[in-house]
Design an enzyme around this catalytic site. Structure first.
Site, PDB file in Angstrom:
ATOM      1  N   SER A 162       0.814  -1.188   0.095  1.00  0.00           N
ATOM      2  CA  SER A 162      -0.051  -0.042  -0.011  1.00  0.00           C
ATOM      3  C   SER A 162       0.925   1.254   0.175  1.00  0.00           C
ATOM      4  O   SER A 162       1.540   1.380  -0.917  1.00  0.00           O
ATOM      5  CB  SER A 162      -1.057  -0.092   1.178  1.00  0.00           C
ATOM      6  OG  SER A 162      -2.100   0.867   1.187  1.00  0.00           O
ATOM      7  N   ASP A 260      -9.773  -4.444  -5.463  1.00  0.00           N
ATOM      8  CA  ASP A 260      -9.102  -3.286  -4.745  1.00  0.00           C
ATOM      9  C   ASP A 260      -9.363  -1.934  -5.557  1.00  0.00           C
ATOM     10  O   ASP A 260      -8.960  -1.851  -6.816  1.00  0.00           O
ATOM     11  CB  ASP A 260      -7.650  -3.592  -4.707  1.00  0.00           C
ATOM     12  CG  ASP A 260      -6.651  -2.858  -3.911  1.00  0.00           C
ATOM     13  OD1 ASP A 260      -7.479  -1.615  -3.372  1.00  0.00           O
ATOM     14  OD2 ASP A 260      -5.564  -2.842  -3.510  1.00  0.00           O
ATOM     15  N   HIS A 290      -7.329  -5.792  -1.259  1.00  0.00           N
ATOM     16  CA  HIS A 290      -6.171  -5.179  -0.612  1.00  0.00           C
ATOM     17  C   HIS A 290      -6.063  -5.750   0.828  1.00  0.00           C
ATOM     18  O   HIS A 290      -6.765  -6.298   1.665  1.00  0.00           O
ATOM     19  CB  HIS A 290      -6.671  -3.770  -0.574  1.00  0.00           C
ATOM     20  CG  HIS A 290      -5.771  -2.840  -0.149  1.00  0.00           C
ATOM     21  ND1 HIS A 290      -4.795  -2.139  -1.070  1.00  0.00           N
ATOM     22  CD2 HIS A 290      -5.140  -2.244   1.064  1.00  0.00           C
ATOM     23  CE1 HIS A 290      -4.062  -1.224  -0.170  1.00  0.00           C
ATOM     24  NE2 HIS A 290      -4.267  -1.459   0.980  1.00  0.00           N
TER      25      HIS A 290
END
Length: 317
Positions: A162, A260, A290
């Site tokens: 991320s 995601d 995610h």
């Protein structure tokens, strides 16, 4: 491909919690509440990470004198090893060394690599570019201390998930764009579901806006805390997809989740790297969302992802 059935069951339970008022979307919480809840998810997502890995607590002094915690993970009995600098995600607002401890343990457990995990200061207390500077300072410290830590400074991989992946891209780009700022040239990049463009939304932001763990509204909440001024989102250190004049970077392994909000910008970044001459291996994890790298306790699919990553790294030798 439909959602992984085990992950789908987990998401249904999470949705039930919202309907019964037991939980709320992260972007509706205070920063303190969000941090607590995020930390608590670790024991649920991966309750049994490898316990045999040796963990050394370290400290790094940032350029402004602030002391940052860090950890070094390695399998017992290993001699000099190549290193992975692993930077945790959490939208610059949540996340810690503890929340991503399981990832570092799993990457180190094979004994092929040591994993260096540096912390960085979080927003809103520390906005852009503090996280960038902290990460650069930690990476340079590792390069300087590599010999003392029995690490091979010639083979340091930058990695993260991320926004941790975003910070890893900053290291990789800095090594080429302004090499005087980084004390080593990355051997490779491992980028898991990276944030690459905070300046706009794409189709995947709308398609997977809710009910797939990370929500588009939560992303905006993160960005507002880290980059309160719109102009900051155009900086390549926040949105590496906007970096101009890129030349070939360290080989990149990019792993995206099918479900995601960040999927489209991840694909776009892979294309940008390929256009720059960077060797790119792009993997789309079908059926997953995610944060899948922390989900070894939710779905059996995750174990294979770690094996693929380590195999790819060995091919870069």
């Amino acid at each position: 491909m439909p959602l992984d059935p085990d992950l789908e069951g987990f998401l249904e339970l999470a949705q039930m919690g919202r309907l019964t008022g037991k939980s709320q979307p992260m972007h509706t919480l205070s920063v303190e509440q969000a941090r607590r809840e995020f930390e608590q998810t670790s024991a649920i997502l991966d309750p049994s990470p490898p316990g045999s890995v040796a963990v050394t607590e370290l400290t790094v002094t940032a350029r402004d004198g602030h002391v940052l915690p860090a950890r070094l993970y390695r399998a017992p009995g290993t001699a000099q090893l190549p290193a992975i600098v692993y930077i945790h995600g959490g939208g610059y607002v949540v996340g810690s060394l503890d929340s991503h401890d399981s990832i570092c343990r799993r990457l180190a457990a094979s004994g092929q690599y040591a994993v260096f995990a540096p912390a960085y200061r979080l927003a809103p207390e520390a906005g852009f570019p503090t996280a960038v500077n902290d990460t650069l300072d930690a990476a340079n410290w590792l390069a300087e201390q590599a010999g003392n830590l029995q690490l091979d400074s010639r083979r340091i991989t930058v990695a993260g998930d991320s926004v941790g992946a975003t910070l890893a891209t900053v290291l990789a780009i800095t090594a080429v764009k302004t090499p005087q700022q980084l004390a080593f040239k990355p051997w490779a990049q491992l980028l898991f579901y990276p944030v690459t463009d905070t300046s706009r939304q794409r189709n995947s932001h709308r398609q997977y806006a809710e009910d797939y763990l990370l929500e588009t509204a939560t992303l905006e909440w993160f960005y507002q805390h880290y980059c309160p001024h719109a102009q900051q989102r155009l900086d390549w250190r926040v949105s590496p997809l906007l970096a101009e004049g890129l030349t070939a970077l360290a080989p990149a392994y990019i792993s995206l989740a099918q479900y995601d909000p960040l999927y489209d910008e991840g694909q776009a970044y892979a294309q940008l790297l390929e256009a720059s001459g960077t060797a790119v291996t792009l993997q789309v994890q079908s059926g997953l969302t995610h944060d899948f790298l922390r989900m070894n306790g939710i779905t059996s699919a995750v174990a294979g992802i770690y094996a693929e990553v380590l195999s790819w790294l060995e091919e870069q030798r």
